[in-house]
Design a protein around this motif. Structure first.
Motif, PDB file in Angstrom:
ATOM      1  N   ASP A 136       0.807  -1.224   0.000  1.00  0.00           N
ATOM      2  CA  ASP A 136       0.000   0.000   0.000  1.00  0.00           C
ATOM      3  C   ASP A 136       0.842   1.278   0.000  1.00  0.00           C
ATOM      4  N   LYS A 142       1.454   8.983  -2.211  1.00  0.00           N
ATOM      5  CA  LYS A 142       0.910   9.797  -1.114  1.00  0.00           C
ATOM      6  C   LYS A 142       1.969   9.875  -0.019  1.00  0.00           C
ATOM      7  N   LYS A 223      -3.278  -1.789  -6.982  1.00  0.00           N
ATOM      8  CA  LYS A 223      -3.021  -0.390  -6.610  1.00  0.00           C
ATOM      9  C   LYS A 223      -2.488   0.388  -7.820  1.00  0.00           C
ATOM     10  N   ARG A 237      -9.793   6.308  -6.942  1.00  0.00           N
ATOM     11  CA  ARG A 237      -8.843   5.938  -5.889  1.00  0.00           C
ATOM     12  C   ARG A 237      -9.536   5.772  -4.534  1.00  0.00           C
ATOM     13  N   LEU A 240      -9.959   2.466  -2.588  1.00  0.00           N
ATOM     14  CA  LEU A 240      -8.923   1.935  -1.677  1.00  0.00           C
ATOM     15  C   LEU A 240      -9.290   2.199  -0.220  1.00  0.00           C
TER      16      LEU A 240
HETATM   17  N1  GLY Z   1      -3.782   4.153   0.851  1.00  0.00           N
HETATM   18  C1  GLY Z   1      -4.788   4.807   0.068  1.00  0.00           C
HETATM   19  C2  GLY Z   1      -4.254   5.460  -1.140  1.00  0.00           C
HETATM   20  O1  GLY Z   1      -3.096   5.321  -1.481  1.00  0.00           O
HETATM   21  O2  GLY Z   1      -4.996   6.118  -1.796  1.00  0.00           O
END
Ligand code: GLY
Ligand code: NAD
Length: 350
Positions: A136, A142, A223, A237, A240
């Motif tokens: 993740d 992020k 992801k 997104r 997630l």
């Molecule tokens: N962990 C959530 C994201 O990367 O959007």
């Protein structure tokens, strides 16, 4: 070694396999012109893996420097960030050098944020060493630090130049953190991959290591797709975040002390699924969650959790957005006025 390539604002490889720490210098040489590689890590990971990584970077021709901070979420703060900036200044790091985040999500998030902001941005590499960081936080760009007012309140989108995911590092990871990462792994099965979920159902926390490379690959690939479609988190997104609306409320209700993030998300997924799905889906999810020693519910009153959902920073005006998976492998984003959500959730988790 397997490679997944992320095509976002920056295109970068994610290398997944065993024995990769020892090869990191060679791998990174092709990705950056940096002369100095500044390893940022915590004290636990430092004791386990810094020597191997330092030696490998040295062999790759980098001048290697290192900054170590105490492990744990409280270190993901402005004080540590300022210490990192000072360390980079003292060592005359330039915009063409690079940072190396060696550790779990705490190290990855603060190093990524330092890379996004120091000298208005320089390259960084993610070397994730927890399951959660591998599936993740190291992927998708992020980055953040926490403020006294809340988690991840200051951050930036900054993609790494590469991710080196050495699954051997999980051998030293305590079960508590393996279990925690499995909360996010189960989430990927629920939102996008019924076959992955079926594979997880065949295993437990004790046996998952036999298929962990395939599991990690599947999660990262999900992801990757989501990030490529919605890098800046304005739509897709959000899937997630399945389990996270209630999960964040659980973490907050217990002051971040009783439930790890993954266990709060697991309980959040189960509580939401109980409300939105058939009993068959709910039972399958609960059985899978329990097999990885994660909770399917929490003792906190649902009414209190629902009120905390209203404080979710992703809430848009009077509406609350949350994710449901009516069938395993398929997630939908739902929007509801917060007042309606409160009434609708009544009875869940009782
Ligand atoms: N962990 C959530 C994201 O990367 O959007
Ligand atoms: P963490 O970084 O605190 O690591 C957990 C513990 O495991 C630490 O004590 C660490 O020292 C230790 N550790 C790490 N690797 C080890 C290894 N191989 N062997 C033994 N011990 C090891 O926690 P985490 O769960 O990895 O990450 C949580 C953080 O990630 C939170 O701050 C969260 O906000 C963030 N996060 C970010 C994103 C994102 O997209 N950026 C996504 C999810 C979570």
């Amino acid at each position: 070694m397997k490679t997944i390539t992320v095509q976002a604002s920056q295109t970068y490889p994610i290398w997944i396999g065993t024995d990769l720490l020892a090869a990191c210098g060679e791998l990174l040489r092709g990705r950056t012109k940096a002369q100095t590689a500044a390893i940022i890590t915590d004290d636990t990971v430092d004791a386990l893996y810094s020597d191997t990584v330092t030696e490998a970077l040295d062999k790759g021709g980098f001048r290697v420097i290192k900054f170590v901070f105490p492990h744990g979420e409280p270190s993901k703060c402005s004080k540590t960030l300022n210490q990192i900036y000072d360390f980079l200044c003292e060592n005359e790091i330039t915009r063409t050098d690079c940072l190396v985040a060696l550790g779990g999500g705490v190290v990855g998030d603060i190093t990524g944020f330092a890379a996004a902001t120091f000298l208005r941005g320089l390259d960084y590499v993610q070397i994730p060493t927890t399951l959660l960081a591998q599936v993740d936080s190291s992927v998708g760009g992020k980055t953040a630090i926490d403020l006294p007012g809340g988690k991840n309140l200051v951050g930036a989108f900054k993609q790494p130049v590469a991710v080196i995911c050495d699954t051997d590092t999980l051998k030293t990871l305590p079960d508590k953190f393996l279990s925690d990462g499995m909360g996010e792994v189960i989430k990927y099965g629920m939102i996008r991959d019924a076959a992955l979920f079926a594979l997880l159902e065949q295993h437990t926390l004790e046996t998952i290591h036999t298929v962990i490379d395939d599991v990690i690959y599947a999660c990262i690939d999900i992801k990757r797709t989501v990030v490529e479609h919605d890098e800046f988190d304005t739509g897709e997104r959000m899937i997630l975040n399945f389990g996270h609306t209630l999960g964040h409320a659980v973490e907050s209700y217990y002051h971040y002390e009783t439930y790890t993030h993954g266990s709060a998300v697991a309980a959040g997924m189960c509580m939401m699924t109980r409300k939105t799905c058939s009993d068959a889906v709910y039972q399958r999810l609960c059985k899978c969650v329990a097999a990885y020693r994660l909770p399917t519910t929490v003792p906190a009153p649902v009414s209190a959790l629902v009120q905390l959902c209203g404080k979710d920073k992703k809430r848009a005006n009077a509406d609350l957005r949350f994710i449901v998976c009516e069938t395993i492998g398929d997630a939908q984003i739902r929007t509801m006025p917060f007042t309606e959500f409160v009434a609708w959730m009544e009875g869940v988790g009782v």
